[in-house]
Design a protein around this motif. Structure first.
Motif: not given
Length: 190
Positions: A16-30
Motif C-alpha cells: 500500500e505504501v509503495a504506490p502511495d509514495l509516488i508523487g510525495v516530495t522528499l527533501l533532505v536538508d532542503g
DNA sequence: CAGTGGATGCTCT
DNA sequence: GAGCATCCACTGT
C-alpha cells in the motif's frame, strides 16, 4: 505548504505504501523533489535484505516504521529505503528516482553532472544527489534533515518488475510515475 | 544504441 | 570466497 506525512502513513503494508509514495516530495536538508520511482520489499520476499532474518546491516528494516534504512550497494553507492509495517517485521520501500526540483544546484555539485535527467535517476544517484549516507541509517523520517510532503493530486502509477535482483524477479513491485522523464530506466514494453 | 567489465566494501556462507 | 536492491566508461555496431 502542506503538513508532513504522518507516522501512520508508514505503519501499513509496503504494497500500500509503495504506490502511495509516488508523487510525495522528499527533501533532505532542503534538497530533493517528488518521488517518481520506488520498489517494495516485503517480509516473504527472497529478494529482500530482511528475508533471512535480522543482521547488523538490516536492523533498521526491523525497527519502527517511518524511519530510514540506508545500506551500501556494490561497495560504492548508498541506497535509501523507507521502513514500513511494524517493529520486528522486515518491510521497506526502496527509493529509486525522484524529479529534481529543490536545491538543483546543490545536486549538480554533488553529482558532477549538469543534466537534470541524470541527477537522481537511480538509487545510488538519488542518495549522492541528496547527500544521504550511512549516517542516516535508522533516523526518523519526520525529523530533520528529512521532510516528506504529501502529494496534491493522485498521480497515474504503473507497476512493473523490479530491477537488479536475481530472486523474486516475477513480482511487479516496481512503481513509477507514468510518463516521467526522471526514471532510472524506461518501462519494459508491454 | 547494445553489451561488457571494472571499481569497491561489506555481509553472510 | 561469493555475491550483491549500482554506476560509469568503453567497446562495437
Amino acid at each position: 505548504m502542506s503538513d508532513a506525512l504522518s507516522r501512520a502513513f508508514f505503519a501499513r503494508s509496503v504494497h500500500e505504501v509503495a504506490p502511495d509514495l509516488i508523487g510525495v516530495t522528499l527533501l533532505v536538508d532542503g534538497v530533493g523533489g517528488p518521488i517518481v520511482e520506488v520498489e517494495a520489499y516485503d517480509p516473504t520476499d527472497p529478494a529482500s535484505h530482511g528475508y533471512r532474518g535480522r543482521t547488523p546491516r538490516n536492523a533498521a528494516m526491523f525497527g519502527p516504521p517511518g524511519h530510514a534504512y540506508v545500506y551500501r550497494s556494490y561497495g560504492i553507492h548508498w541506497c535509501l529505503n523507507l521502513v514500513c509495517e511494524g517493529v520486528g517485521i522486515a518491510a521497506a520501500v526502496l527509493l529509486r528516482a525522484l524529479e529534481p526540483t529543490h536545491g538543483v544546484e546543490r545536486m549538480r555539485e554533488r553529482r558532477h553532472v549538469d543534466e537534470p535527467r541524470l541527477l537522481a535517476a537511480g538509487p545510488g544517484r538519488l542518495c549522492e544527489a541528496l547527500g544521504v549516507t550511512g549516517e542516516h541509517d535508522g533516523r526518523a523520517l519526520d525529523r530533520p534533515p528529512f521532510v516528506l510532503l504529501p502529494r496534491a493530486d493522485h498521480p497515474e502509477i504503473v507497476a512493473a518488475p523490479r530491477i537488479g535482483i536475481t530472486r523474486g524477479v516475477e513480482q511487479p513491485w516496481r512503481y513509477v510515475l507514468k510518463g516521467s522523464r526522471y526514471l532510472s530506466r524506461a518501462l519494459p514494453r508491454a
